[in-house]
Design an enzyme around this catalytic site. Structure first.
Site, PDB file in Angstrom:
ATOM      1  N   ARG A 144       0.814  -1.235   0.000  1.00  0.00           N
ATOM      2  CA  ARG A 144       0.000   0.000   0.000  1.00  0.00           C
ATOM      3  C   ARG A 144       0.841   1.277   0.000  1.00  0.00           C
ATOM      4  NH1 ARG A 144      -3.322  -2.637   3.919  1.00  0.00           N
ATOM      5  NH2 ARG A 144      -5.020  -3.696   2.842  1.00  0.00           N
ATOM      6  N   LYS A 170       3.404  11.892 -11.380  1.00  0.00           N
ATOM      7  CA  LYS A 170       2.747  10.915 -12.267  1.00  0.00           C
ATOM      8  C   LYS A 170       3.600   9.651 -12.317  1.00  0.00           C
ATOM      9  CE  LYS A 170       0.013  13.814 -15.366  1.00  0.00           C
ATOM     10  NZ  LYS A 170      -0.185  14.284 -16.748  1.00  0.00           N
ATOM     11  N   GLU A 219      10.783  19.536 -23.788  1.00  0.00           N
ATOM     12  CA  GLU A 219       9.888  19.780 -22.647  1.00  0.00           C
ATOM     13  C   GLU A 219      10.279  21.085 -21.948  1.00  0.00           C
ATOM     14  OE1 GLU A 219       7.165  18.200 -21.989  1.00  0.00           O
ATOM     15  OE2 GLU A 219       7.359  16.210 -22.876  1.00  0.00           O
ATOM     16  N   LYS A 274       5.346  24.757  -9.877  1.00  0.00           N
ATOM     17  CA  LYS A 274       4.315  25.751  -9.524  1.00  0.00           C
ATOM     18  C   LYS A 274       2.956  25.309 -10.055  1.00  0.00           C
ATOM     19  CE  LYS A 274       7.367  29.701  -9.250  1.00  0.00           C
ATOM     20  NZ  LYS A 274       8.181  30.432 -10.225  1.00  0.00           N
ATOM     21  N   GLU A 327      -4.454  17.370 -12.350  1.00  0.00           N
ATOM     22  CA  GLU A 327      -4.775  17.726 -13.741  1.00  0.00           C
ATOM     23  C   GLU A 327      -6.265  17.916 -13.999  1.00  0.00           C
ATOM     24  OE1 GLU A 327      -2.141  15.866 -16.674  1.00  0.00           O
ATOM     25  OE2 GLU A 327      -3.774  15.990 -18.131  1.00  0.00           O
ATOM     26  N   ARG A 357      -2.955  22.154 -14.856  1.00  0.00           N
ATOM     27  CA  ARG A 357      -1.893  21.202 -15.229  1.00  0.00           C
ATOM     28  C   ARG A 357      -1.976  20.805 -16.704  1.00  0.00           C
ATOM     29  NH1 ARG A 357       0.736  16.346 -11.578  1.00  0.00           N
ATOM     30  NH2 ARG A 357       2.284  15.741 -13.129  1.00  0.00           N
ATOM     31  N   ASN A 373       0.341  19.948 -21.290  1.00  0.00           N
ATOM     32  CA  ASN A 373       0.041  19.131 -22.474  1.00  0.00           C
ATOM     33  C   ASN A 373       0.272  19.890 -23.783  1.00  0.00           C
ATOM     34  OD1 ASN A 373      -0.719  17.063 -20.774  1.00  0.00           O
ATOM     35  ND2 ASN A 373      -2.874  17.651 -20.769  1.00  0.00           N
ATOM     36  N   HIS A 396       1.364  18.183 -26.995  1.00  0.00           N
ATOM     37  CA  HIS A 396       1.253  16.739 -26.800  1.00  0.00           C
ATOM     38  C   HIS A 396       0.086  16.094 -27.558  1.00  0.00           C
ATOM     39  CE1 HIS A 396       4.298  17.425 -23.806  1.00  0.00           C
ATOM     40  NE2 HIS A 396       4.371  16.145 -23.507  1.00  0.00           N
ATOM     41  N   HIS A 454       1.651  13.251 -29.447  1.00  0.00           N
ATOM     42  CA  HIS A 454       1.375  11.821 -29.220  1.00  0.00           C
ATOM     43  C   HIS A 454       0.948  11.126 -30.509  1.00  0.00           C
ATOM     44  CE1 HIS A 454       0.845  12.296 -24.607  1.00  0.00           C
ATOM     45  NE2 HIS A 454       2.062  11.929 -24.924  1.00  0.00           N
ATOM     46  N   HIS A 495      10.264  10.858 -27.567  1.00  0.00           N
ATOM     47  CA  HIS A 495       9.077  11.612 -27.143  1.00  0.00           C
ATOM     48  C   HIS A 495       9.219  13.127 -27.379  1.00  0.00           C
ATOM     49  CE1 HIS A 495       5.641  12.774 -24.739  1.00  0.00           C
ATOM     50  NE2 HIS A 495       6.425  13.552 -23.997  1.00  0.00           N
TER      51      HIS A 495
HETATM   52  N1  GLY Z   1       4.151  15.306 -18.195  1.00  0.00           N
HETATM   53  C1  GLY Z   1       3.094  16.193 -17.922  1.00  0.00           C
HETATM   54  C2  GLY Z   1       2.660  16.170 -16.518  1.00  0.00           C
HETATM   55  O1  GLY Z   1       3.381  15.725 -15.643  1.00  0.00           O
HETATM   56  O2  GLY Z   1       1.572  16.591 -16.243  1.00  0.00           O
END
Ligand code: GLY
Length: 353
Positions: free
Chosen positions: A109, A131, A173, A215, A223, A227, A231, A234, A238, A253
């Protein structure tokens, strides 16, 4: 979501020693892939604070970011007697920090973990912001959790041995962070000498880039709104990445994101007034450094289908974009019609030559 402590290292051995001193744990594990096992772990295993650490090694590359490798990591933690009070250090690029972060979030857990990213992409993006996850059922990052590492240690020394393509992948990025933050930061990124890298200047840019992300994540960790700014580039990116992979010519990427930003900044210019001069300066930077992904008009249908399957879309028929009214002027939840998507792709083909 718990706060994440990002440390820009002066000396990794000392910073790691201090960081570990902040936590109580019974056993220490270091997860790495075959590359970081070969090139990075030999240095780290000499650190006095890692003398007793138990190494766990997995295959390198995104193909290993899957359930069977995750299960192998759980097995190793279990077999080597990890407890709820053990601590996992993830040493590697985004694949290791994503999979390792998820292994830590789910084992008994949840156990504590620390990220030591070794690629630029992982430093400015994957290892920061919580993430974690794996690819599943043919879909990228399909299974995962928001589970921030307790600490992220950034040692830009690792970047000196990073190949130029992976440097560029991470830099895309950073360019995105420049575009969504402010003009001076964006301008410094555009002007940076990409051929003769000044590593001191790079470290400052990396630090600035991480704080842009921090920040945003602090305001919207899960998100739901802001957040989504992360993107930018992206949605198209993608689709380009999947398209290239399906044709057996995979691209990194960040390259796909850089090309995606060309399309999405053009759409920003058309739809919400992104300044034309900054559009062309950014396009020029991408063209010079990233080259071009080749596709023809008869590939537009396939790219559109790929965009329709993006998990960022709010419905199956609308394609979600993050646009910019200017540098730092973020407009989330924008949509584009099929005709507008074709126009973005036409622009890309024209301008990228
Ligand atoms: N890679 C984008 C994010 O962490 O939201």
């Amino acid at each position: 979501m718990s706060q994440q402590n990002v440390v820009i290292c002066r000396k990794l051995a000392d910073d790691l020693f201090r960081t570990l001193g902040r936590f109580s744990y019974d056993k220490l594990f270091v997860l790495m892939d075959e590359n970081t096992e070969r090139f990075c772990f030999p240095i780290l295993k000499e650190f006095s604070c890692l003398k007793e650490a138990v190494p766990i090694s997995i295959g390198a590359g995104d193909v290993h970011k899957n359930l069977s490798v995750l299960s192998e990591v759980w097995m190793q933690l279990s077999g080597k007697k990890a407890t709820r009070h053990s601590l996992l250090i993830n040493l590697g690029g985004g694949m290791v920090t994503d999979l390792g972060g998820f292994a830590a979030a789910t084992f008994k857990r949840g156990i504590k973990c620390i990220n030591i990213p070794t690629t630029l992409l992982a430093m400015v993006d994957a290892a920061v912001g919580g993430k974690t996850g794996i690819n599943f059922n043919g879909l990228k990052n399909e299974i995962g959790a928001f589970a921030p590492a307790c600490s992220v240690l950034i040692d830009c020394g690792f970047l000196k041995s990073l190949d130029h393509s992976n440097f560029l992948s991470g830099y895309a990025e950073m360019l995105k962070h420049g575009l969504i933050s402010d003009e001076p930061h964006w301008a410094r990124l555009i002007r940076f000498d990409m051929e003769n890298i000044d590593y001191n200047a790079l470290q400052e840019l990396v630090q600035e880039s991480i704080s842009v992300k921090e920040k945003i994540v602090e305001i919207d960790p899960f998100e739901n709104g802001l957040r989504k700014a992360l993107n930018l580039g992206h949605t198209m990116g993608h689709a380009f990445e999947s398209f290239a992979l399906a044709q057996n010519r995979p691209v990194l990427h960040g390259y796909a994101v850089a090309w995606g930003m060309v399309c999405e900044l053009y759409f920003s210019y058309v739809k919400v007034g992104f300044p034309k001069d900054k559009l062309y300066q950014t396009v020029q930077f991408v063209k010079e450094n990233y080259g071009k992904l080749h596709f023809a008009c008869n590939d537009y249908d396939r790219l559109y289908e790929l965009m329709k399957h993006d998990k960022k879309n709010l419905t199956s028929e609308t394609i979600n974009f993050t646009l910019l009214g200017g540098v730092g002027d973020i407009r989330i939840n924008q949509t584009a019609s099929r005709k507008e998507i074709n126009e973005m792709l036409d622009f890309y083909c024209d301008v990228m030559g």
